[in-house]
Design a protein around this motif. Structure first.
Motif, short mmCIF file in Angstrom:
data_model
loop_
_atom_site.label_atom_id
_atom_site.label_comp_id
_atom_site.label_asym_id
_atom_site.label_seq_id
_atom_site.Cartn_x
_atom_site.Cartn_y
_atom_site.Cartn_z
N MET A 1 -2.61 12.32 -5.44
CA MET A 1 -1.46 11.92 -5.49
C MET A 1 -1.06 11.66 -7.29
SD MET A 1 1.44 11.61 -3.35
CE MET A 1 0.69 11.12 -2.03
N PHE A 2 -1.45 10.71 -8.06
CA PHE A 2 -0.73 10.37 -8.97
C PHE A 2 -1.23 11.33 -10.02
CE2 PHE A 2 -3.19 5.89 -6.87
CZ PHE A 2 -2.63 5.75 -6.53
N SER A 3 -1.58 11.94 -9.66
CA SER A 3 -1.77 13.46 -11.17
C SER A 3 -0.93 14.44 -10.60
CB SER A 3 -3.52 13.90 -11.43
OG SER A 3 -3.32 14.70 -10.21
N LEU A 4 -0.90 14.72 -9.66
CA LEU A 4 0.12 15.46 -9.05
C LEU A 4 1.52 15.29 -9.71
CD1 LEU A 4 -1.34 17.19 -5.59
CD2 LEU A 4 -1.05 18.44 -7.72
N ASP A 5 1.76 14.14 -8.91
CA ASP A 5 3.17 13.45 -9.46
C ASP A 5 2.89 12.02 -10.28
OD1 ASP A 5 6.32 12.91 -9.47
OD2 ASP A 5 5.79 12.71 -7.44
N SER A 6 3.54 12.27 -11.34
CA SER A 6 3.37 11.48 -12.83
C SER A 6 4.28 10.24 -11.81
CB SER A 6 3.18 11.60 -13.61
OG SER A 6 2.59 12.43 -14.21
N THR A 7 5.35 10.73 -11.47
CA THR A 7 6.41 9.52 -11.24
C THR A 7 6.27 8.55 -9.93
OG1 THR A 7 7.62 10.76 -9.73
CG2 THR A 7 7.87 11.04 -11.50
N VAL A 8 5.15 8.69 -9.32
CA VAL A 8 4.38 7.48 -8.51
C VAL A 8 3.56 6.89 -9.10
CG1 VAL A 8 2.63 7.70 -6.30
CG2 VAL A 8 4.87 9.38 -6.40
N PRO A 9 4.40 5.21 -8.49
CA PRO A 9 3.04 4.24 -9.75
C PRO A 9 1.82 4.27 -8.96
CG PRO A 9 4.71 3.93 -7.86
CD PRO A 9 5.11 4.22 -8.12
N PRO A 10 0.74 4.61 -9.52
CA PRO A 10 -0.39 4.60 -9.69
C PRO A 10 -1.59 3.36 -8.89
CG PRO A 10 -0.24 4.43 -11.99
CD PRO A 10 1.12 4.78 -11.65
N LEU A 11 -1.15 3.13 -7.64
CA LEU A 11 -1.26 1.41 -7.12
C LEU A 11 -2.34 2.26 -5.78
CD1 LEU A 11 2.55 -0.30 -6.71
CD2 LEU A 11 0.64 -0.86 -8.39
N PRO A 12 -3.65 2.61 -5.93
CA PRO A 12 -4.39 2.29 -5.09
C PRO A 12 -3.91 1.46 -3.60
CG PRO A 12 -5.65 2.35 -6.60
CD PRO A 12 -4.24 1.75 -7.51
N PHE A 13 -4.37 2.31 -2.95
CA PHE A 13 -4.31 1.33 -1.56
C PHE A 13 -5.74 -0.30 -1.49
CE2 PHE A 13 -5.31 -0.21 2.81
CZ PHE A 13 -4.66 -0.36 3.26
N ASN A 14 -4.63 -1.31 -1.16
CA ASN A 14 -4.59 -2.42 -1.69
C ASN A 14 -6.11 -3.42 -0.49
OD1 ASN A 14 -5.18 -5.36 -2.63
ND2 ASN A 14 -3.75 -5.71 -3.55
N GLU A 15 -6.97 -2.82 -0.48
CA GLU A 15 -7.94 -3.26 1.00
C GLU A 15 -8.08 -4.47 0.75
OE1 GLU A 15 -9.06 -1.15 2.93
OE2 GLU A 15 -9.49 0.76 1.70
N GLU A 16 -7.79 -5.95 0.42
CA GLU A 16 -8.15 -7.13 0.08
C GLU A 16 -7.27 -7.81 0.93
OE1 GLU A 16 -8.48 -10.60 -2.94
OE2 GLU A 16 -8.61 -8.72 -3.89
N MET A 17 -5.82 -6.82 0.17
CA MET A 17 -3.88 -7.49 1.19
C MET A 17 -4.63 -6.82 2.88
SD MET A 17 -0.37 -6.01 0.49
CE MET A 17 -0.61 -7.68 -1.82
N TYR A 18 -4.70 -5.65 2.81
CA TYR A 18 -4.75 -5.70 4.02
C TYR A 18 -6.05 -6.07 5.03
CZ TYR A 18 -5.21 -2.34 8.48
OH TYR A 18 -5.17 -1.37 9.42
N SER A 19 -7.16 -6.37 4.66
CA SER A 19 -8.22 -6.84 5.58
C SER A 19 -7.67 -8.88 5.37
CB SER A 19 -9.47 -6.41 4.97
OG SER A 19 -9.67 -6.84 3.42
N SER A 20 -7.25 -8.78 5.09
CA SER A 20 -6.91 -10.53 4.67
C SER A 20 -7.00 -11.00 6.31
CB SER A 20 -5.66 -10.84 3.94
OG SER A 20 -5.42 -12.35 4.01
N THR A 21 -7.91 -12.42 6.49
CA THR A 21 -7.18 -12.93 7.72
C THR A 21 -6.45 -14.04 7.25
OG1 THR A 21 -8.84 -14.22 7.40
CG2 THR A 21 -8.86 -12.00 8.84
#
Length: 548
Positions: A279-299
């Motif tokens: 995603m980030f290489s095909l469209d460099s205008t998208v910020p390269p922010l991978p999915f944040n697992e820590e934020m999603y799985s926080s309790t």
């Protein structure tokens, strides 16, 4: 007159050809599903269709479920739902080649073997992106949109394109070419829009994952109306390259691409798959922010703002109850709920949203309908855009004491100078910062908000354009916002609806209860909202709500 008649006849011929192509698509789907059933009589599609996406994906990746079993199970089910609801515009025949390619993949992506449905307005190579306009027929996309390319690299199989309302600037799902899409839960109801074909197909179980777009609630309306989940990310979190827009170049109200699915975990899996290096290489205008697992799985317990109404569109009894019950359950689960005061929503709707989208007085919007056979649900906006300045001024002045919201729409449809447009963009930017400051003062993590529902009767969304206030606020703010169904309309809700008055007692307020009426048993959702770029926190909150 003869020339006009000949032009109209040529347009009707194009429409008839497109409808025949749609019909042939469904015949091809039937033939493909039938062929597979004959070759594999022991395969049970029901057991495949009952699997949630995370489990299905796991079985596909570990080899316990072959991709073709899954693909043809969904082709068969999609055909059934399309016949019932008219949600599919085209079967992507190359999906069968994609299926073969997927089986030869060296590296299995996160969506290996998963069939995915795609909204009409998202480019798929060799297929039209019509937006319900005749002028866009027979103009196939030269290449896949970035989001479709990434899906394919992750092993997904885009297999159908789904219906939309003409121009996308509507939350119903009807156009002259492909007709009206119906709600799979109740055929007399709208499936929502503009990603209405997606809502109907996934809500009916004919697709396990879909990709749509949202500029005023176009992912959230279909999800809420059809009883499924969706997330509208921050505008630039996912690539919009190769995605057709209702109003091209408009920057005041942020559009976004996002997924729809039966449950939140499926949305998270999709976002995880899309937020990758491809995603980030095909469209460099998208910020390269991978999915944040820590934020999603926080309790960690959340501090949640909430409100029951925006004081612009009075919520239906079921909407109000959905927020109250969810608030109570969240408190019982150990979260802290804080009232959030929403003000000046009328100013946001008229001055930011309507004025922002029609800053040129609606000229570019009107141009889209030039040479079309019908104006769909946009007739009022087109009429206002064409009306001379003196008439708009007169109507605005006369209607203000009696129908202030109509007066507000007329005022917002005036043509702006470049200087005024720049000032408007600055105003919206200031509004975002003020909203974030209020959020920070309350030390909030996320927000619980009402979502319009239950599903309106077919044809009503076109008469109730003002009811977009609950969703469009978060396009103006460009905050991630998701939808989760939490309850069903009860007899008591239906009874209380008789006392619905609205805040303005205008024509729209009198029409809305009629649109809601007769909805016992239909789903009602809430909106879950987070700050910009915090999609993972938004999804985590959605998951908390879903599991209550």
């Amino acid at each position: 007159l003869l020339l006009r008649w000949r032009q109209r006849r040529a347009l009707w011929r194009k429409v008839a050809a497109a409808q025949e192509r749609q019909e042939r698509s469904l015949v091809r789907m039937e033939a493909a599903a039938q062929r597979f059933r004959e070759q594999h009589p022991s395969v049970n599609p029901v057991s495949i269709l009952s699997l949630p996406l995370p489990e299905l994906s796991k079985k596909l990746r570990d080899g316990s479920l072959p991709p073709d079993h899954v693909f043809y199970a969904y082709v068969g089910k999609a055909l059934q739902i399309a016949t019932e609801t008219n949600c599919i515009t085209e079967f992507l025949q190359e999906s069968e080649n994609q299926l073969r390619k997927v089986k030869l993949m060296e590296k299995q992506g996160l969506l290996y073997g998963v069939p995915v449905s795609i909204k009409d307005s998202i480019d798929c190579q060799g297929h039209d992106s019509t937006l319900g306009f005749i002028k866009h027929l027979n103009k196939p996309a030269a290449e896949d949109s970035v989001v479709v390319q990434v899906l394919k690299r992750q092993g997904a199989i885009p297999f159908v394109k789904t219906n939309v309302p003409q121009s996308l600037i509507s939350y119903d799902c009807n156009n002259l070419i492909f007709g009206q899409t119906r709600n799979p839960l109740m055929f007399t109801r709208s499936p929502g829009g503009s990603s209405g074909g997606e809502g109907a197909l996934i809500g009916g179980g004919g697709s396990i994952l879909g990709i749509g777009t949202d500029v005023g609630g176009s992912l959230r309306f279909p999800a809420a109306f059809c009883g499924i989940c969706a997330i509208k990310p921050t505008g630039n979190r996912l690539s919009k390259r190769g995605v057709m827009s209702g109003i091209v170049g408009q920057k005041a109200v942020a559009a976004a691409v996002g997924p729809l699915a039966k449950d939140v975990e499926s949305l998270a899996l999709c976002m995880r798959a899309l937020l990758c290096e491809d995603m980030f290489s095909l469209d460099s205008t998208v910020p390269p922010l991978p999915f944040n697992e820590e934020m999603y799985s926080s309790t960690k317990p959340l501090r949640i703002g909430y409100y029951e109404t925006d004081f612009f569109t009075m919520p239906s009894p079921a909407m109000r109850r959905a927020v109250r019950e969810t608030k109570q359950l969240l408190e019982e689960a150990g979260h802290t709920l804080v009232p959030f005061e929403l003000t000046n929503v009328d100013h946001v709707v008229f001055n930011y949203c309507v004025r922002g989208m029609f800053a040129d007085g609606g000229k570019s919007f009107v141009k889209k309908f030039k040479g079309e056979l019908e104006k769909g649900g946009a007739a009022m906006f087109i009429w206002l855009a064409k009306a001379p300045h003196w008439l708009k001024t007169l109507l605005c002045w006369i209607s203000k004491p009696f129908v202030p919201r109509f007066s507000g729409i007329i005022r917002s449809m005036e043509e702006n100078t470049v200087d005024e447009v720049w000032n408007l963009h600055q105003e919206i930017e200031d509004f975002r910062h003020q909203f974030i400051a209020q959020w920070s003062r309350l030390n909030l993590d996320v927000m619980l908000c009402p979502m319009l529902g239950p599903a309106l009767g077919i044809g009503y969304p076109a008469k109730l354009s003002v009811a977009i206030s609950y969703t469009m606020l978060y396009n103006a703010l460009d905050f991630p916002a998701g939808v989760v169904p939490v309850t069903l309309v009860t007899d008591e809700d239906e009874e209380q609806l008789k006392g619905y008055k609205g805040y303005y007692q205008d024509w729209w307020d009198r029409t809305l209860p009629k649109a809601f009426r007769g909805s016992v048993g239909m789903p009602v959702a809430v909106q879950c909202v987070a700050l910009p770029w915090q999609e993972e926190l938004c999804l985590r909150f959605m998951k908390e709500v879903e599991t209550l």
